[in-house]
Design an enzyme around this catalytic site. Structure first.
Site, PDB file in Angstrom:
ATOM      1  CD  GLU A 180      -2.647   9.008   6.262  1.00 25.82           C
ATOM      2  OE1 GLU A 180      -1.935   9.946   6.464  1.00 25.82           O
ATOM      3  OE2 GLU A 180      -2.811   8.044   5.344  1.00 25.82           O
TER       4      GLU A 180
ATOM      5  CG  ASP B 158      -1.767   1.171   1.409  1.00 24.87           C
ATOM      6  OD1 ASP B 158      -2.252   1.550   0.040  1.00 24.87           O
ATOM      7  OD2 ASP B 158      -1.783   1.689   2.356  1.00 24.87           O
ATOM      8  CB  SER B 159       0.112   4.767  -0.995  1.00 17.94           C
ATOM      9  OG  SER B 159      -0.951   4.970  -0.277  1.00 17.94           O
TER      10      SER B 159
ATOM     11  CB  CYS C 149      -9.778   5.388  -1.183  1.00 20.05           C
ATOM     12  SG  CYS C 149      -8.499   6.301  -0.268  1.00 20.05           S
TER      13      CYS C 149
ATOM     14  CG  HIS D 297      -7.184   6.304   4.101  1.00 13.96           C
ATOM     15  ND1 HIS D 297      -6.339   5.773   3.377  1.00 13.96           N
ATOM     16  CD2 HIS D 297      -6.394   6.998   5.158  1.00 13.96           C
ATOM     17  CE1 HIS D 297      -4.917   6.002   3.688  1.00 13.96           C
ATOM     18  NE2 HIS D 297      -5.226   6.845   4.811  1.00 13.96           N
TER      19      HIS D 297
ATOM     20  CB  CYS E 175      -2.669   1.332  -2.825  1.00 17.79           C
ATOM     21  SG  CYS E 175      -2.764   3.137  -3.307  1.00 17.79           S
TER      22      CYS E 175
HETATM   23  N1  DGL Z   1      -4.009   4.104  -0.566  1.00 18.15           N
HETATM   24  C1  DGL Z   1      -4.603   5.124  -1.294  1.00 18.15           C
HETATM   25  C2  DGL Z   1      -5.654   4.613  -2.108  1.00 18.15           C
HETATM   26  O1  DGL Z   1      -6.283   3.574  -1.839  1.00 18.15           O
HETATM   27  C3  DGL Z   1      -5.046   6.076  -0.598  1.00 18.15           C
HETATM   28  C4  DGL Z   1      -3.882   7.036   0.353  1.00 18.15           C
HETATM   29  C5  DGL Z   1      -2.968   7.590  -0.780  1.00 18.15           C
HETATM   30  O2  DGL Z   1      -3.512   8.686  -1.425  1.00 18.15           O
HETATM   31  O3  DGL Z   1      -1.796   7.290  -0.743  1.00 18.15           O
HETATM   32  O4  DGL Z   1      -5.993   5.229  -2.999  1.00 18.15           O
END
Ligand code: DGL
Length: 257
Positions: free
Chosen positions: A144, A3-4, A176, A178, A66
């Site tokens: 966050e 993930d990012s 997404c 989150h 992600c």
């Molecule tokens: N993990 C990213 C997504 O699911 C969200 C957080 C980011 O922008 O890095 O798109």
């Protein structure tokens, strides 16, 4: 699992729930997150670096948790690696298509995911289904910051979700990492008539199905879990635990992916 940053822990949690015997290496590219506001070629470059790193750890399958990264690299990743690659976009799109009754589906996501049109591509082949896409970039910042309720978030959610309500969608994809943590406010604003599809849950189901179909399920009852981050491990651990509980332990820093 890649993930990012922290958000993919929602997917990790769903996978741990559904596949408690599997060992896992989670890599969060927190040093270069967020990916959502970035251009797709940049996201692609970072994501492939991270996935290459995970493949060098000898994993039996890759999960791209992600949505922004899945949008940027899914096709490349499937060609590039010998192991199965599971993403978040296709499983969520499939579930939404099954659930909708009026053929109007919404997706909320980052700018990167919206620009890639990955959910449009996933749904394009299905006749009689329309997709309305709404980027909700501030949602990541709220989560966050540990904010999942309150009047300010509610007001933001009302503004973001208004076009989807006006479009009379009956199914909404949380596109997404989150957003599952904002299920309460999203559901409150959209109302009970709108079914929410969590890309985290659907990805976990797809992971289960893929490992089962390929005979890759682990017989282990003593799984090893490692959490790696390109950024500060203390921050990852603190935020990870705050958002998702005690299963985030022993976070290690990776300096070069
Ligand atoms: N993990 C990213 C997504 O699911 C969200 C957080 C980011 O922008 O890095 O798109």
């Amino acid at each position: 699992m890649f993930d990012s940053g922290f958000g993919g822990l929602t997917v990790a949690r769903a996978i741990i729930d559904q596949l408690p015997g599997e060992s896992m290496v989670y890599l969060g590219d927190t040093a270069r997150a967020p990916y959502g506001p970035k251009k797709l070629p940049e996201v692609r470059e970072y994501a492939l670096e991270c996935l290459d790193y995970l493949v060098r750890q000898d994993v039996k399958a890759l999960v791209i948790a992600c949505n922004s990264a899945s949008s940027a690299v899914l096709r490349d990743a499937r060609e590039r690696y010998d192991v199965p690659v599971i993403d978040v976009i296709l499983p969520a799109a499939r579930r939404a298509v099954k659930l909708t009754r009026n053929g109007r589906i919404g997706v909320i996501c980052t700018h990167a995911t919206a620009t890639s049109l990955s959910y449009d591509d996933a749904i394009a082949a299905v006749p009689g289904v329309d997709l309305v896409t709404q980027p909700c970039p501030l949602f990541v910042q709220y989560v966050e910051a540990g904010i999942t309720g309150g009047t300010e978030l509610l007001q933001t959610a009302r503004e973001y979700l208004l076009p989807l309500r006006e479009a009379e969608i009956d199914t909404l994809i949380l596109g997404c990492t989150h957003y599952p943590l904002l299920t309460g406010v999203i559901s409150y604003v959209m109302g009970e008539g709108v079914a929410l599809v969590s890309s985290a849950e659907e990805c976990a189901r797809d992971t289960y199905a893929t490992l089962t179909d390929l005979g890759l399920l682990s017989p282990s009852s003593n799984p090893a879990r490692r959490f790696l981050t390109t950024g500060a491990p203390e921050l990852f651990e603190t935020l990870g635990r705050r958002l998702l509980g005690n299963f985030v332990t022993e976070v290690e820093q990776v300096y070069a992916v």
